[in-house]
Design an enzyme around this catalytic site. Structure first.
Site, PDB file in Angstrom:
ATOM      1  CD  GLU A  46      -2.743   1.028   2.564  1.00 25.20           C
ATOM      2  OE1 GLU A  46      -3.781   1.157   2.379  1.00 25.20           O
ATOM      3  OE2 GLU A  46      -2.025   1.055   3.767  1.00 25.20           O
ATOM      4  CE  LYS A 126      -7.674   1.503   3.066  1.00 20.51           C
ATOM      5  NZ  LYS A 126      -6.728   1.631   4.005  1.00 20.51           N
ATOM      6  CB  CYS A 161      -4.699  -1.308   4.556  1.00 17.03           C
ATOM      7  SG  CYS A 161      -4.117  -0.994   6.224  1.00 17.03           S
TER       8      CYS A 161
END
EC number: 3.5.5.1
Length: 329
Positions: A46, A126, A161
């Site tokens: 990430e 995200k 994540c």
């Protein structure tokens, strides 16, 4: 002999913090190294470029670092991205790349899947940055729910994540017939204080990736970054809640039944984890459970998804109708 074997590579490395050009250089070196070891896909963590903004867990705001971070974040339509695409094409390898995306100086936690032909197959953001990440990054739009693409060796997707704690988002991803999943994470602490949830530790986050493997029946490439003492000093995280001690590297690969199929690299060390994936294992696991197929009950439970892009300026319905009526007249 299995019908199909895919060789994959998962990086465990430290970015050149807050330095776009230097991290691009390092990325190309790692891509080339993975390809030279016959990998067909290489995964990065990430916000690998230009590194995760670790200071957000140490203090509420840091104007200087935030400005530097924005300036060194990667634009999708840029010479830097074109260089990464060319690197993938020249090496003949697919690349799953996590990065901080700069779009008109608004930032997003993003990922691109670049094919071995150098073309971007998936570009997603995200959906919801986690907790303190929202001081730096914005939310994704609905089109980012399409997160899986067909590559010559299989269907590849990714989440970032704590998207791995979102049941609906995970289910939406699984419905896209994913076979290889990249779970992209920042540096992960082996231990944290009592005030920090265990689910944010390295073991907690690995548990989330492993759970995704079992739920989805996919191979999961659990990819993390490393932070060194130099990185801690650069970002000013010493004494902070997270990413305040050297380490953070816990890259590994899980099979579709949840078992770990690679050895660990020392968490303070950089390297690349490799595995040869026997794709027949996907079939074996689907025989037992397929949560979007024979082990589902869409007559009772189903998921609604909106994949629209919601622009910040759009006409009101009354104005659209008036325009239509004016044309008729």
């Amino acid at each position: 002999m299995p019908d199909r074997v895919v060789r994959v590579a998962v990086t465990q490395a430290e970015p050149v913090w807050l330095d776009l050009q230097a991290t691009i250089e390092k990325t190309c070196r790692l891509i080339t190294e993975a390809a030279s070891n016959n990998a067909q896909l290489v995964a990065f963590p990430e916000t690998w470029i230009p590194g995760y903004p670790c200071w957000i867990w140490s203090r509420l705001v840091d104007f200087d670092l935030n400005v530097a971070y924005i300036k060194n974040s990667l634009r999708v339509d840029s010479p830097e991205m074109e260089r990464l695409q060319a690197c993938a094409r020249e090496a003949g390898i697919a690349v799953s790349l996590g990065f901080s995306e700069n779009s008109n100086n608004s930032l997003y936690i993003s990922n691109v899947l670049i094919g071995s032909d150098g073309e971007i197959k998936v570009h997603r953001r995200k959906m919801k940055p986690t907790h303190m990440e929202r001081t730096v990054f914005g939310d994704a739009s609905g089109h980012c729910l399409q997160s899986v693409a067909q590559l010559p060796f299989g269907r590849v997707g990714s989440l970032s994540c704590w998207e791995h704690i979102q049941p609906l988002l995970k289910y939406n991803t699984i419905t896209q017939n994913e076979e290889i999943h990249v779970a992209a994470w920042p540096p992960l602490n082996s231990e944290v204080g009592d005030e920090i949830p265990w689910s944010m530790t390295a073991e907690g986050c690995k548990t989330l990736s492993r759970t995704y493997a079992i739920e989805s029946g996919t191979f999961v490439l659990h990819c993390t970054a490393v932070i060194s003492e130099s990185g801690i000093n650069s970002l000013g995280t010493l004494g902070g809640a997270l990413m305040s001690t050297p380490g953070g590297g816990h890259s590994t690969i899980f099979g579709p039944d949840g078992r770990r199929i690679t050895d660990h690299i020392e968490e303070t060390s950089e390297g690349i984890v490799y595995a040869n994936l026997d794709m027949d294992e996907l079939v074996v696991n689907k025989m037992f459970a397929d949560c979007t197929g024979h082990y589902s009950r869409p007559d009772l439970l189903w998921l609604g998804v909106s994949q629209e892009i919601k622009p910040v300026v759009r006409p009101q319905r009354a104005e659209v109708d008036k325009g239509t009526n004016d044309q008729v007249e």
